[in-house]
Each structure stands twice: as structure tokens, then as C-alpha cells.
Scaffold this motif. Structure first.
Motif, short mmCIF file in Angstrom:
data_model
loop_
_atom_site.label_atom_id
_atom_site.label_comp_id
_atom_site.label_asym_id
_atom_site.label_seq_id
_atom_site.Cartn_x
_atom_site.Cartn_y
_atom_site.Cartn_z
N LEU A 140 14.84 8.90 -15.54
CA LEU A 140 15.72 8.33 -14.53
C LEU A 140 16.32 9.42 -13.63
N ALA A 141 16.72 10.53 -14.22
CA ALA A 141 17.28 11.64 -13.43
C ALA A 141 16.27 12.14 -12.40
N ASN A 142 14.99 12.12 -12.76
CA ASN A 142 13.95 12.54 -11.83
C ASN A 142 13.81 11.58 -10.65
N LEU A 143 14.37 10.38 -10.78
CA LEU A 143 14.26 9.35 -9.75
C LEU A 143 15.59 9.02 -9.08
N LEU A 144 16.59 9.85 -9.28
CA LEU A 144 17.92 9.56 -8.73
C LEU A 144 17.97 9.58 -7.21
N ASP A 145 16.97 10.18 -6.58
CA ASP A 145 16.96 10.21 -5.12
C ASP A 145 16.51 8.88 -4.52
N ARG A 146 16.07 7.94 -5.36
CA ARG A 146 15.63 6.64 -4.87
C ARG A 146 16.84 5.75 -4.63
N ASP A 147 16.78 4.97 -3.55
CA ASP A 147 17.90 4.05 -3.27
C ASP A 147 17.84 2.88 -4.24
N GLU A 148 18.83 2.00 -4.18
CA GLU A 148 18.93 0.90 -5.13
C GLU A 148 17.70 -0.02 -5.10
N GLU A 149 17.20 -0.31 -3.92
CA GLU A 149 16.03 -1.19 -3.79
C GLU A 149 14.79 -0.54 -4.41
N GLN A 150 14.60 0.74 -4.12
CA GLN A 150 13.45 1.45 -4.69
C GLN A 150 13.57 1.53 -6.22
N TRP A 151 14.77 1.86 -6.69
CA TRP A 151 14.98 1.95 -8.13
C TRP A 151 14.73 0.60 -8.80
N ALA A 152 15.21 -0.48 -8.21
CA ALA A 152 15.02 -1.81 -8.79
C ALA A 152 13.53 -2.13 -8.94
N ALA A 153 12.73 -1.75 -7.96
CA ALA A 153 11.28 -1.99 -8.02
C ALA A 153 10.64 -1.14 -9.11
N ILE A 154 11.04 0.12 -9.21
CA ILE A 154 10.50 1.02 -10.23
C ILE A 154 10.87 0.51 -11.62
#
Length: 181
Positions: A92-106
Motif C-alpha cells: 500500500l505504501a508503494n501506491l500512496l501516490d494514487r488518488d482515491e479513485e485509483q486506489w479504489a480500483a486497485i
């Protein structure tokens, strides 16, 4: 079977997950979500301790980002293997640069991949939020995302172990699951 192992820093959660893996007769694939950083000696030492604990017979992969894809690929190519994924917090820390919408999809893709997989999978996650509220927004985003991710993974897991003070407790057996809102 999906197993989630959660606990605080240095509580023994990785060692417990590794012990569970050694009990399996299947070949083990260890997925490390962290990446080596020669500029961080403390991190390097932690990675080295993890490597030294793993038997030589285990295959190890570094998968810092595309965890759902790695699980899907292994499902296709190594369907009789046992996966040990350490850790969801680092991923998750590796993906913290993703916005909420991107994170939700991931997150959605990851959870769907876990549920669809026929592999035996043990995941390690850091238990967060039992201390002070992080002073910075990014820290609060990390805490909230990981807490929600652990809750969702726990809901689809067959077993959930909380490791505290070097003791593992199967909280799925002892506890009652909260409904999602």
C-alpha cells in the motif's frame, strides 16, 4: 484458503506467517512487496533478516506494485503452490501516490483476484491506528487505507491471526465479524 496475519511492528507476524507456510506440503512462493534500498541501512537489515529466515527451497519474488497481476499469473503457472505475501502495508505504501479513485480500483481488483484464486495464500499486514493520529495527511491516508484493506481482506479470509507479543490468536474463531456499512 486465505489467511490474514496482522500485528504491530516486530510482533512476530512475519515469523508466524512463515511458520504457517512451513506446515504446508506445497511448494512456497514468497512475495515480498518491499524493494531493496541501499540508501536505507535499517531497511536493508530488515530485508536481510527476512531472507535469512526463509528456507532455500522457497521461491522469492519482489512485487512492489502489481500484486493482483502476480497472483493471477501464479494461479495460471503454479496452481499447486502456496503464496506468502509480506506485506500489505508495504504494498500500500508503494501506491500512496494514487488518488482515491485509483486506489479504489486497485483495491477492488486485488480483492477480486484473491477471492477468485484457488491458491492457498497467507498475507501479512501491519495493524495500524492503535496509537496517535498521524500528524500528516499522508500518514492518515496510509492508516485509513490499510485499516480498511485489512478489514476487507479479513472478511474474505478463512483465518485471521492477530500476533501480539509473539503470540498468535485466531480472531476469526474468537471474534464476531462486523458488517460492512
Amino acid at each position: 484458503m486465505i489467511t490474514l496475519v496482522i500485528g504491530a511492528a516486530s510482533s512476530g507476524k512475519s515469523e508466524w506467517a512463515e511458520l504457517l507456510a512451513t506446515r504446508s506440503p506445497q511448494p512456497i512462493i514468497y512475495i515480498a512487496t518491499g524493494v531493496s534500498d541501499p540508501n536505507d541501512p535499517q531497511w536493508q537489515a530488515k530485508i536481510q533478516r527476512h531472507r535469512e529466515r526463509r528456507p532455500d527451497s522457497w521461491n522469492a519474488l519482489e512485487v512492489p506494485i502489481d500484486l493482483a497481476q502476480a497472483i493471477s499469473d501464479l494461479q495460471s503457472t503454479k496452481p499447486d503452490n502456496y503464496l506468502l505475501i509480506d506485506s500489505l502495508g508495504t504494498w500500500l505504501a508503494n501506491l500512496l501516490d494514487r488518488d482515491e479513485e485509483q486506489w479504489a480500483a486497485i483495491e477492488q481488483e486485488f480483492l477480486a483476484t484473491l477471492q477468485a484464486s484457488k491458491l492457498e495464500i497467507t498475507l501479512v499486514a501491519e495493524e495500524v491506528g492503535w496509537g496517535v493520529v498521524p500528524a500528516y495527511e499522508l500518514g492518515r491516508v496510509f492508516r485509513d487505507r490499510l485499516g480498511k484493506l485489512s478489514r476487507k481482506v479479513g472478511a474474505i479470509s478463512d483465518r485471521v491471526f492477530l500476533v501480539v507479543g509473539g503470540h498468535a490468536i485466531d480472531i476469526k474463531k474468537l471474534g464476531e465479524r462486523l458488517p460492512f456499512n
